[in-house]
Write an enzyme that holds these catalytic residues in place. Structure first.
Site, PDB file in Angstrom:
ATOM      1  N   LYS A  41       3.523   0.767  11.136  1.00  0.00           N
ATOM      2  CA  LYS A  41       3.626   2.103  10.420  1.00  0.00           C
ATOM      3  C   LYS A  41       3.169   3.157  11.160  1.00  0.00           C
ATOM      4  CE  LYS A  41       2.774   0.295   5.580  1.00  0.00           C
ATOM      5  NZ  LYS A  41       1.888   0.395   4.342  1.00  0.00           N
ATOM      6  N   ARG A  59       5.621 -13.543   9.345  1.00  0.00           N
ATOM      7  CA  ARG A  59       6.155 -12.391   9.250  1.00  0.00           C
ATOM      8  C   ARG A  59       7.369 -12.136  10.098  1.00  0.00           C
ATOM      9  NH1 ARG A  59       2.173  -7.942  11.496  1.00  0.00           N
ATOM     10  NH2 ARG A  59       3.720  -6.660  10.639  1.00  0.00           N
ATOM     11  N   GLU A 104       0.696  -1.060  -0.163  1.00  0.00           N
ATOM     12  CA  GLU A 104       0.004  -0.027  -0.021  1.00  0.00           C
ATOM     13  C   GLU A 104       0.725   1.259   0.256  1.00  0.00           C
ATOM     14  OE1 GLU A 104      -3.494  -0.225   2.820  1.00  0.00           O
ATOM     15  OE2 GLU A 104      -2.222  -1.697   3.469  1.00  0.00           O
TER      16      GLU A 104
END
Length: 841
Positions: free
Chosen positions: A315, A305, A68
């Protein structure tokens, strides 16, 4: 080859490690095996295990990286980038680059540009075209028309409806993890009414939040993601790509499988948080295939992850660090962003190696930051030229020097003759490191009761030290600051007949060697010494606020650093190249990096402006000193056979810092290379070997160990040289017939007696660096004992040794009860050449 009793003759043989840039470097894992099954390739076949399939066989394999564009890529993304592109290379397919730009509120062109730059950078050296991805950059917004058509098709098939519940009502109707949801009162609207409302949503006739389009699946599903998930929401926002064409935007979970299918993605590889979303991914593809709007059936597979200690990858938290000015922007070298890593000087090959070592699995892990630093050291040791830099200068005046400037030649890299030599000027005035002089008569001497620190081999008042590549000097006088009594200048005497390493007859060999920079030609610069941004392994775990764990000493700025003139010359050339119009953006100032001898690895910072404004960033120290008191760092650096990590890491892993550690995790099994081997001068059954176990001397050069082994009548000495083997490095040194042995080699034996006995050393995979700590499979890694010299510790080693065997595949194992564990390196198991089901001794 013969070796003297003192083993002073050492071969300068070094194992060279390089990153794999033209093949698949990840160990085979469950995802690659799934893909092999999908392709109909026998996982036991030679072509499968080699990970190099015929180039024309499976070109249909296609992966993608779909970030994104609402932030900068960070270390967590590095794993996803590396693995998606690596899988494509492995199966000779391709990887698409796609911006998942479905949320115009948070997206920005700045993020798009930074993401593309980061992906090209981390994949640099692995592709021949202008970009590593297939074709143009894709964008989900390019598919908005088709995605909208798919939504109408779902409405027409009765699989989607317009819901008019408020956000609070939707949460209430959705249920909880333990209780089912209930159907919306608007769920049974007719197809015609749903189409009309959805088209009015598209035309902008409703306010945000007034309606959403939802899939009609099952509100009682145990998977909450299948309880009629939202497909479209109203957002009266201008999109950076489509402008004001749309006021409704698709949700990621809905648009993602459609985009994958439209691009012909075969395998959608993503992290574990999407595992519960996979049923909806598959539902979307299944429902839309009959419409002919999509024709491909991509397969989603999840892997764990990447989590890293002493940092944050959220983020939201990263944005907070930037906006609240805890750091100096997204590319601050302390940030875990890829742009921060690049500016710091971490090579992209080091990040890829780190991701490869972490591997691919379904199990979440929290990797020590030191593991990343180890990869940086490994790559930079291979690639970086050497140079002198004096970080905290102390002036030395050589009173008996009568000449002008003399020049010395030194290798740019001790292991790579092709890099050539550099010229180092020398004259009457030089600078040395302040820490390379111990002031016995000053404040630091008084604090140490007038005693020389144990193991100190550098300059003392009235004593000698060698200036590397130059002369031996002796300190005759100390000039002090009148207020602090701190030394500000040393008056020294040099010995002309000691030039370039010579020790004249009658002079005792000087053990201490220090670096220096000539005063008149040295160039001043600034150095930023970076450390971990957070003190805690899991920032915020203790208080709930990650900012409470910020490291106040994460940046130390050193002004007035002196570097040798060759460094300044190279830096000016690099700045000119980076600023040149011909630079296509693939060259960075941080590409110029050095090992400043005895200090660490440093890279040129982009803020450098010229000879009067050079700035270098410390990428990583020569060895891991995290958590070590600066005053003890020198002592810690001299300790051999100790694993990296601070006391907190040791305690957390069950090391010597706390708790009872199993015997097998107390022993330091390390990868090593035999550099030299020959007979013992006094014992026919013994061989004397020089072995590189990863130890480093104070000047940064490798420091091999002497190992005496009872192999003389079992393995020819010449056959040992160059072998990459297992050494036990934390045993108490033992004197064997007059020669001290400081490590032990592990070997397998078939158990026969006398000359019939067959012995083979355990072999470590080639790409494993010397000094790497080997671990037991399925056992949590732990720092071994510093030195197993007590009787209890030696008994612990004996217990471990008695349980060592090779299995039916020749792999080294340790067995306790019904549990058997293989000895593993970062590149796979340790094994013998041919001996199987035998003892290890």
């Amino acid at each position: 080859m013969s070796i003297s009793k003192r083993a002073t003759c050492r071969l300068l043989v070094f194992t060279v490690f390089t990153s794999v840039v033209d093949s698949f470097a990840y160990a085979p894992n469950f995802i690659t095996k799934i893909i092999q099954d999908d392709l109909g390739v026998d996982s036991e076949s030679e072509e499968a295990t080699s990970a190099l399939l015929p180039k024309d066989a499976h070109a249909a394999i296609k992966t993608r990286f779909p970030p994104e564009p609402n932030g900068y890529l960070h270390l967590g993304h590095a794993k996803a980038v590396s693995f998606n592109f690596a899988v494509a290379r492995m199966f000779h397919g391709s990887c698409n680059m796609r911006m998942d730009d479905t949320n115009p509120t948070k997206e920005d062109e700045e993020y798009v540009e930074s993401i593309l730059e980061d992906v090209k950078w981390i994949q640099s050296g692995l592709f021949e075209d202008e970009t590593p991805w297939e074709g143009d950059v894709r964008k989900t917004s390019s598919y908005f028309d088709t995605i909208y058509e798919c939504a109408e098709a779902l409405i027409k098939s009765g699989d989607a409806y317009v819901d008019s519940l408020s956000a609070d009502e939707m949460r209430e109707y959705r249920g909880t993890l333990t209780s089912p949801g209930k159907n919306s009162p608007f769920r049974e609207r007719s197809v015609e009414e749903n189409l009309e409302l959805f088209r009015k949503m598209k035309e902008g006739e409703f306010k945000e939040g007034e309606h959403v389009l939802r899939a009609k699946i099952d509100m009682a599903s145990p998977n909450i993601n299948m309880r009629d998930p939202t497909l479209y929401r109203i957002k009266h926002e201008s999109h950076q790509e489509t402008g004001d064409k749309w006021c409704i935007y698709p949700m990621y979970d809905y648009s993602h499988p459609i985009s994958d299918a439209l691009e012909g993605i075969t395998h959608s590889l993503c992290t574990l948080e999407f595992e519960d979303h996979r049923p909806f991914y598959e539902w979307t593809v299944e429902k839309l295939l009959p419409t002919s709007l999509i024709s491909a059936t991509p397969r989603q597979i999840e892997f764990s992850r990447l989590n890293i200690q002493n940092t944050v990858l959220s983020k939201r938290k990263l944005i907070g660090l930037v906006e609240e000015k805890h750091v100096n922007g997204w590319d601050d070298p302390r940030m875990p962003t890829l742009s921060g890593m690049r500016r710091r000087g971490v090579p992209p090959s080091a990040l890829r190696l780190f991701c490869e070592r972490v591997g691919i699995s379904k199990t979440d892990s929290n990797i020590a930051f030191s593991a990343l630093e180890d990869c940086a050291r490994l790559e930079m040791d291979e690639a970086c030229e050497r140079a002198f830099a004096v970080l905290k200068p102390l002036k030395v005046t050589i009173d008996n020097w009568d000449g002008g400037i003399e020049e010395f030649s030194a290798p740019r890299h001790p292991k790579k003759e092709k890099m050539g030599d550099r010229v180092i000027p020398f004259s009457k005035e030089v600078y040395i490191e302040r820490t390379d002089f111990f002031d016995l008569d000053g404040p630091e001497g008084k604090e140490n009761d007038g005693k020389v620190p144990k193991g100190y081999k550098r300059l003392l008042p009235g004593d000698k030290v060698r200036l590397r590549y130059a002369y031996v000097i002796e300190c005759k006088e100390i000039i002090r600051d009148p207020k602090t009594s701190e030394p500000i200048e040393l008056k020294c005497f040099y010995y002309p007949d000691t030039r370039a390493g010579v020790t004249p007859e009658g002079m005792k060999r000087v053990k201490g060697i220090i670096h220096w920079v000539e005063a008149s030609t040295g160039v001043q610069c600034k150095v930023n010494q970076y450390d971990r941004l957070f003190l805690a392994e899991e920032p915020g775990k203790r208080t709930g606020n990650h900012l409470d764990d910020l490291n106040p000493n994460s940046l130390e700025v050193l002004n007035g650093v002196f570097v040798e003139p060759s460094v300044a010359k190279d830096a000016l050339e690099m700045i000119e190249k980076v600023n040149a119009d011909s630079n296509d953006g693939s060259l960075y100032t941080s590409s110029l990096a050095y090992q400043f001898e005895r200090s660490g690895y440093f890279a040129l910072d982009k803020s450098s402006t010229g000879e009067d404004g050079l700035v270098f960033n410390r990428v990583v120290t020569l060895r891991d000193t995290w958590g070590v008191d600066p005053e003890q760092a020198g002592k810690a650096n001299r300790n051999r056979g100790k694993a990296s990590g601070n006391s907190n890491q040791r305690k957390a892993s069950g090391g010597s810092g706390g708790g009872v550690v199993e015997d097998e995790r107390r022993v330091a099994f390390r990868a090593a290379t035999i550099l030299e081997a020959g007979p013992h001068p006094e014992a026919d059954s013994l061989l004397v070997c020089e072995v590189d176990c990863g130890d480093v001397a104070e000047d940064g050069s490798p420091e091999p160990r002497t190992v005496v082994a009872g192999l003389a009548q079992k393995i020819a000495a010449d056959d040992l040289v160059g072998k990459h083997i297992v050494a036990v490095t934390n045993l108490k040194p033992a004197t064997m017939r007059g020669i001290e042995s400081t490590a032990m080699l592990l070997a397998a034996s078939d158990g026969k007696e006398g000359d019939d006995e067959k012995v083979e050393l355990l072999i470590v995979p080639d790409d494993v660096p010397n000094g790497e700590l080997l671990n037991w499979e399925d056992k949590e890694a732990s720092e071994p004992d510093g030195l197993m010299k007590s009787k209890g510790a030696l008994k612990a080693f004996d217990r471990v040794k008695s349980a060592l065997r090779t299995n039916s595949d020749g792999e080294a194992t340790w067995t306790s009860g019904d549990s058997t564990h293989r000895l593993m390196s970062s590149q796979g198991p340790v094994k013998t050449t041919s001996l199987k089901d035998t003892v290890i001794q």
